[in-house]
Design a protein around this motif. Structure first.
Motif, PDB file in Angstrom:
ATOM      1  N   HIS A 517     -68.278 -40.729  55.871  1.00 58.20           N
ATOM      2  CA  HIS A 517     -67.467 -41.811  55.327  1.00 58.20           C
ATOM      3  C   HIS A 517     -66.634 -41.303  54.157  1.00 58.20           C
ATOM      4  N   ASN A 520     -63.983 -38.728  55.324  1.00 61.73           N
ATOM      5  CA  ASN A 520     -62.876 -39.362  56.024  1.00 61.73           C
ATOM      6  C   ASN A 520     -61.968 -40.093  55.048  1.00 61.73           C
ATOM      7  N   CYS A 521     -62.582 -40.779  54.091  1.00 63.33           N
ATOM      8  CA  CYS A 521     -61.765 -41.510  53.123  1.00 63.33           C
ATOM      9  C   CYS A 521     -60.894 -40.547  52.325  1.00 63.33           C
ATOM     10  N   ALA A 524     -58.170 -39.167  54.501  1.00 62.28           N
ATOM     11  CA  ALA A 524     -57.162 -40.192  54.768  1.00 62.28           C
ATOM     12  C   ALA A 524     -56.199 -40.282  53.595  1.00 62.28           C
ATOM     13  N   GLN A 525     -56.760 -40.256  52.394  1.00 58.47           N
ATOM     14  CA  GLN A 525     -55.888 -40.381  51.236  1.00 58.47           C
ATOM     15  C   GLN A 525     -54.988 -39.179  51.057  1.00 58.47           C
ATOM     16  N   ARG A 529     -50.689 -39.646  51.901  1.00 57.46           N
ATOM     17  CA  ARG A 529     -50.394 -39.940  50.516  1.00 57.46           C
ATOM     18  C   ARG A 529     -48.991 -40.514  50.355  1.00 57.46           C
ATOM     19  N   PRO A 535     -56.424 -47.214  48.662  1.00 56.19           N
ATOM     20  CA  PRO A 535     -57.319 -46.771  49.733  1.00 56.19           C
ATOM     21  C   PRO A 535     -57.716 -47.891  50.683  1.00 56.19           C
ATOM     22  N   VAL A 536     -58.021 -49.062  50.131  1.00 54.16           N
ATOM     23  CA  VAL A 536     -58.528 -50.126  50.993  1.00 54.16           C
ATOM     24  C   VAL A 536     -57.485 -50.540  52.016  1.00 54.16           C
ATOM     25  N   GLN A 539     -56.921 -47.828  54.605  1.00 53.89           N
ATOM     26  CA  GLN A 539     -57.943 -47.621  55.622  1.00 53.89           C
ATOM     27  C   GLN A 539     -58.090 -48.801  56.564  1.00 53.89           C
ATOM     28  N   LEU A 542     -53.217 -49.872  57.406  1.00 54.65           N
ATOM     29  CA  LEU A 542     -52.211 -48.938  57.895  1.00 54.65           C
ATOM     30  C   LEU A 542     -52.747 -48.058  59.019  1.00 54.65           C
ATOM     31  N   PHE A 561     -56.294 -36.963  63.066  1.00 54.22           N
ATOM     32  CA  PHE A 561     -57.097 -37.828  62.207  1.00 54.22           C
ATOM     33  C   PHE A 561     -57.011 -39.275  62.670  1.00 54.22           C
ATOM     34  N   VAL A 565     -60.143 -41.440  63.653  1.00 53.36           N
ATOM     35  CA  VAL A 565     -60.627 -42.477  62.742  1.00 53.36           C
ATOM     36  C   VAL A 565     -59.965 -43.825  62.976  1.00 53.36           C
ATOM     37  N   GLY A 566     -58.681 -43.817  63.250  1.00 54.62           N
ATOM     38  CA  GLY A 566     -57.975 -45.080  63.391  1.00 54.62           C
ATOM     39  C   GLY A 566     -58.418 -45.877  64.598  1.00 54.62           C
TER      40      GLY A 566
END
Lengths: 640, 356
Positions: A517, A520-521, A524-525, A529, A535-536, A539, A542, A561, A565-566
């Motif tokens: 978790h 991945n976070c 993702a950031q 970017r 972030p919220v 995730q 978007l 990615f 993840v998406g």
């Protein structure tokens, strides 16, 4: 310049000192150092004189020894086994080692044998006895020690006296090759008909624990030219057999064709036999100075040593000393009191079972002498909590019931029979942090519950337990309470008390998930970017929609990615939830990476610690061999 | 080709589509060339960031749109290195201090100090202050917020702060009172519809008003989400039809299925399956709070009115523990188990009532 030469001289004289003292001790270093012998040959007369002195010393000391030996020699040495029958090891194991030695002695090519097992289970004794019987000479590696502290030598000396600065590792390599290449000198007076040799390594150079690869290189070199068998003995520690796995990983074992034989703790019956033999022999000597303990004491020693015969014999010797006898009686009286009281009660047949459980309790109590810290493998520890063993209400007799306080009726649903285990003790013996133990419980408790209401209560207790450790500043204190709440909560909320039979146990998934978790976070950031989002919203808004759009301006990393993840696909779901089964001997491992932050608990599960013993080996028993538990077989388990 | 959300983002205060009155107020605010510290708050997707950027543009001109992403390393007093990403133009600096986790206090102190201590060179052509934009202020730790309060006063001469957050409830009082608070509410359904239609028009697409309405309802008036949904609809099917399916995010669908699984059966085995699904959601970067919220919403849809208060009460209880605790799964699972027990009891009682 001048200074340097002076120092050189000083160094030379110091070296002489070193030589002399070592010579007088007559310590046969297995790997003699060429630089030192030179000094000896230059002074023949000195050598002679010293030799005489040494002989004198020897004679006198021998005389002394005869007198002293009886008192001072440890019984472990005196009664060290001299034949196969005396070994406290299972016959099959001895046979296995013997077979290996036989096959590798006749063939010109040597092999490598690895012996593992808990300390004091007779690994070394087996090798010694067998090599005696099969006519092997043992050449053993002993870690060389530096006689002078490091600070006494300056940097230059280190350079000039290269022999001192040689690392253990290189010396070990030399030793291996030399021991392998040259056979022993045949001394006069020795009727050694054998030139069969066996190299024994028990004392690993420390460097290898840090860099096991250098050991592997040495072994490869050895295997290429090997002519005699090489035996490694590695003791298991409390945290499982990690050192042996570190030094000899699976691949290396396969590559170099290393045979691995693992020993079990000495069985209580065998241990009892040995202890009785020793004590009768001691008694036979009718030495007034020793007091021979009775059978009860022997049993106690035997159970307290948890399969370590060395410590058992040592404590036997200690407890037979006359001085300790009185002290010991005091210590033991306190413990003996309780069983005596219970003996006073009627010996009915139904009491049989109760007595057994009572006995068990006694064993769990600490011992005055020779008590070893008992430990439980994680698998057992979890089983004890999850299987929730409670006393049988039928065991109580009429008068007992009245003395037990009864809950009033509105609380009667909280009534439970007495526990057979002490949860805190179980957690303590599992050698794990409470937090980690809770994770293991959480991973596995659902399999043992049948009612949702019970699960509800249990999960609430687990949630409570987590709250306890939330603040890192008092986590170390609260951890014990947290595990206590979790274990007792689980035990209490399991109201059904049905025997569920065997259930496979698993390693906690949470650490892996949590790590993933976070990773991945973060990625993702960093990957997205340029969208400048929090972030919220990144995730949850978007990314999932990006997966649904055909937006070409993305690089490869972003595309993979998003796909990973998406989108949520069932395929991923199954591949990820495959659980790692917990095997019997698995030590609980927890690695704390210098955590000092509040929520950023960085615990990582050490993956890939799955070890399987060869099929020929029986599953290892716990160190508490006396505790009766149902035998559990471990099998692979897939969630679907 | 960029996303519609970015492509059609209004760049100046004058071009905003809704809350126009507020836009003029903001314009007047910076008219004189100076303004107090601002605290801009409102739900996500309401246009907070758009308004802030418009304000900065009003202040500094088009120069603020030349953004660069910088990677900064800050050394904490404990010698620990903190790496943080900032987005900056010549005139302002945007940073999300909560990226640094517990070290956000250091980020606030060091970063703002370096920005604020450097005076602008040409104060004739530029403003004499720089702007620091802090996002997600409500996620700052208490320590960091107190550090911020001091910093605000100290560097008032050279630096203005714009704080951006979803709600003010977690911003401490001293900060709230030092800032001019500006609330940006969500646009109404009609406003979302009109934005969607105008965007589609610019794209050369025809959006049926019914679909626009459905999208705006489904997005919960979150404009960002609505635009993303609309674009996803476009990819899914064009020309648009009125009864077209509006794509939802995968995780929302997944969460709904999870909630359905909870409602359909209550047993330890089912809880085990639910746990696996929760883990799956977590690996897909969905924060635990959002999972909890989504789960409660779906469960409430499924259960009887009598239960609703109790369920939301429990949800609040466990959400609180989620914030306090360490490992989210304990609390998510405890809530699920609680709901299962509650729901099962309710159903059994209902069954008994029907029997007699």
């Amino acid at each position: 310049m001048n200074k340097l030469s002076v120092r050189g001289k000083a160094a030379a004289s110091r070296a002489n000192d070193w030589v002399n003292s070592s010579f007088s001790d007559l310590v046969g270093e297995s790997c003699s150092l060429p630089g030192q012998t030179k000094g000896l040959f230059q002074k023949p007369e000195l050598k002679k004189a010293r030799k005489r002195k040494v002989e004198d010393y020897h004679i006198s000391s021998l005389l002394n020894e005869v007198v002293q030996r009886d008192l001072d020699e440890p019984w472990v040495d005196r009664y060290s086994p001299s034949s196969q029958d005396e070994l406290a090891v299972h016959k099959k194991k001895i046979e296995e080692v013997e077979n290996w030695m036989n096959t590798h002695s006749c063939s010109s090519k040597g092999g490598v044998l690895l012996l593992t097992g808990p300390s004091g289970c007779g690994k070394t004794a087996t090798v010694r006895v067998l090599s005696e019987e099969l006519g092997f000479r043992i050449q053993e590696w002993v870690n060389p020690t530096n006689t002078e502290p490091f600070s006494m030598r300056s940097q230059e000396e280190w350079k000039t006296n290269s022999m001192f600065s040689r690392p253990q590792q290189a010396q070990f390599q030399d030793f291996l090759l030399r021991a392998n290449k040259y056979s022993c000198l045949r001394m006069r007076g020795e009727d050694g008909v054998t030139d069969k040799k066996l190299i024994l390594v028990e004392d690993m150079p420390n460097q290898f624990y840090r860099q096991s690869s250098s050991l592997h290189d040495n072994l490869r070199l050895f295997m290429r030219t090997s002519r005699c068998p090489l035996v490694f003995i590695v003791s298991d520690s409390l945290s499982g057999d990690r050192s042996s796995r570190l030094l000899f990983p699976k691949e290396i074992q396969e590559e170099l064709d290393i045979t691995c034989i693992s020993f079990n703790p000495v069985a209580p019956t065998t241990m009892m036999k040995v202890l009785t033999r020793i004590s009768t022999q001691e008694a036979g000597k009718s030495c007034t100075k020793t007091v021979i303990p009775d059978k009860k004491v022997l049993e106690m020693l035997c159970s307290g040593s948890s399969g370590d015969i060395r410590s058992a014999i040592n404590s036997l010797q200690f407890s037979s000393l006359p001085d300790t006898q009185s002290l010991e009686n005091d210590l033991w009286r306190m413990q003996k009191d309780k069983p005596l009281v219970s003996k006073g009660k009627a010996f009915s047949k139904t009491n049989q079972r109760k007595k057994k459980s009572k006995n068990k309790k006694d064993e769990e109590e600490e011992q005055a002498i020779g008590g070893k810290d008992a430990s439980l493998f994680l698998f057992r520890a979890l089983g004890k909590i999850l299987h929730c063993k409670r006393g049988n209400p039928d065991d109580f007799e009429g008068d007992d019931v009245s003395t037990v306080p009864v809950l009033s009726t509105h609380l009667s649903h909280h009534h439970r029979e007495t526990l057979l285990v002490n949860p805190e003790l179980v957690v303590e013996r599992s050698h794990m942090s409470g937090e980690f133990f809770n994770l293991y419980l959480h991973q596995n408790y659902l399999d043992f519950f049948s009612e949702v209401e019970d699960v509800d209560r249990a999960s609430e207790y687990l949630s409570d337990a987590d709250l306890f450790t939330s603040n890192w500043t008092h986590r170390s204190i609260m951890e014990d309470y947290s595990s206590s709440v979790a274990t007792r909560g689980l035990l209490h909320s399991n109201s059904q008390q049905v025997s569920v039979g065997f259930r496979p146990l698993h390693k906690p998934n949470w650490l892996l998930i949590n790590k993933k978790h976070r990773e991945n976070c973060l990625s993702a950031q960093s990957l997205f970017r340029n969208f400048c989002l929090t972030p919220v919203s990144l995730q949850t808004e978007l990314l999932p929609y990006l997966a649904k759009l055909t937006n070409p301006m993305r690089n490869q990393a972003q595309i993979t990615f998003i796909q990973d993840v998406g989108q949520m696909r069932e395929r991923n779901y199954y591949s990820r939830t495959k659980l790692e089964a917990l095997t019997d001997k698995e030590p609980g491992q927890l690695e704390n990476e210098g955590e000092e932050e509040d929520k950023m608990v960085k615990e990582e599960d050490q993956g890939g610690s799955e070890e399987g013993l060869p099929a020929s080996q029986p599953q290892p028993t716990t160190s508490q061999a006396l505790l009766e538990e149902e035998e559990l077989n471990i099998e692979e388990y897939d969630s679907d | 080709m960029s996303l519609w959300v970015d492509k059609y983002r209004p760049t100046s205060l004058g071009k905003l589509d809704f809350h126009k009155e507020q836009a003029t107020q903001l314009k007047n605010l910076v008219q004189c060339g100076d303004f107090p510290h601002l605290l801009v708050y409102g739900p996500s997707g309401a246009g907070k960031k758009t308004r802030i950027m418009g304000l900065l543009r009003e202040l500094y001109g088009v120069g603020v749109e030349k953004l660069r992403i910088e990677h900064q390393t800050i050394v904490a007093p404990s010698k620990k290195k903190i790496e943080i990403n900032t987005i900056a133009s010549n005139y302002h600096l945007e940073v999300n201090p909560s990226d640094a986790g517990n070290q956000d206090r250091v980020v606030i102190q060091e970063l703002i100090k370096t920005v604020a201590q450097s005076q602008q060179i040409q104060s004739s052509t530029q403003r004499e202050f720089k702007v620091v934009l802090l996002t997600e202020v409500d996620r700052l730790t208490k320590d960091a917020q107190h550090a911020l309060r001091r910093t605000m006063e100290k560097y008032m001469a050279t630096c203005r702060l714009i704080l951006c957050s979803n709600s003010t409830s977690r911003v401490i009082g001293p900060i709230r009172s030092r800032c001019l608070a500006i609330r940006v509410p969500l646009p109404s359904t009609e406003e979302v519809c009109s934005v969607l239609t105008s965007v589609c028009k610019k794209e050369g697409l025809l959006l049926p008003p019914e679909l626009a309405k459905r999208i705006s309802e489904k997005s919960g008036r979150n404009l960002r989400k609505a635009l993303l949904m609309c674009e996803a609809c476009r990819v899914h099917q064009y020309p648009f039809s009125v009864d077209q399916e509006v794509p939802e995010t995968d995780w929302e669908v997944y969460l709904r299925e999870t909630a359905n699984a909870v409602v359909s059966q209550q047993s330890p085995q089912r809880l085990l399956e639910v746990r696996a699904r929760l883990y799956e959601l977590l690996t897909h970067c969905i924060p635990p709070e959002i999972i909890m919220k989504g789960l409660v919403r779906e469960l409430l849809n499924n259960c009887d009115g009598q239960l609703k208060t109790e369920v939301s009460h429990m949800a609040a209880h466990y959400e609180h523990r989620l914030q306090l605790g360490n490992k989210a799964i304990y609390h998510l699972e405890a809530f699920t188990a609680k709901f299962m027990a509650m729901y099962k009891k309710f159903m059994e009682d209902g069954l008994d009532d029907m029997m007699f």
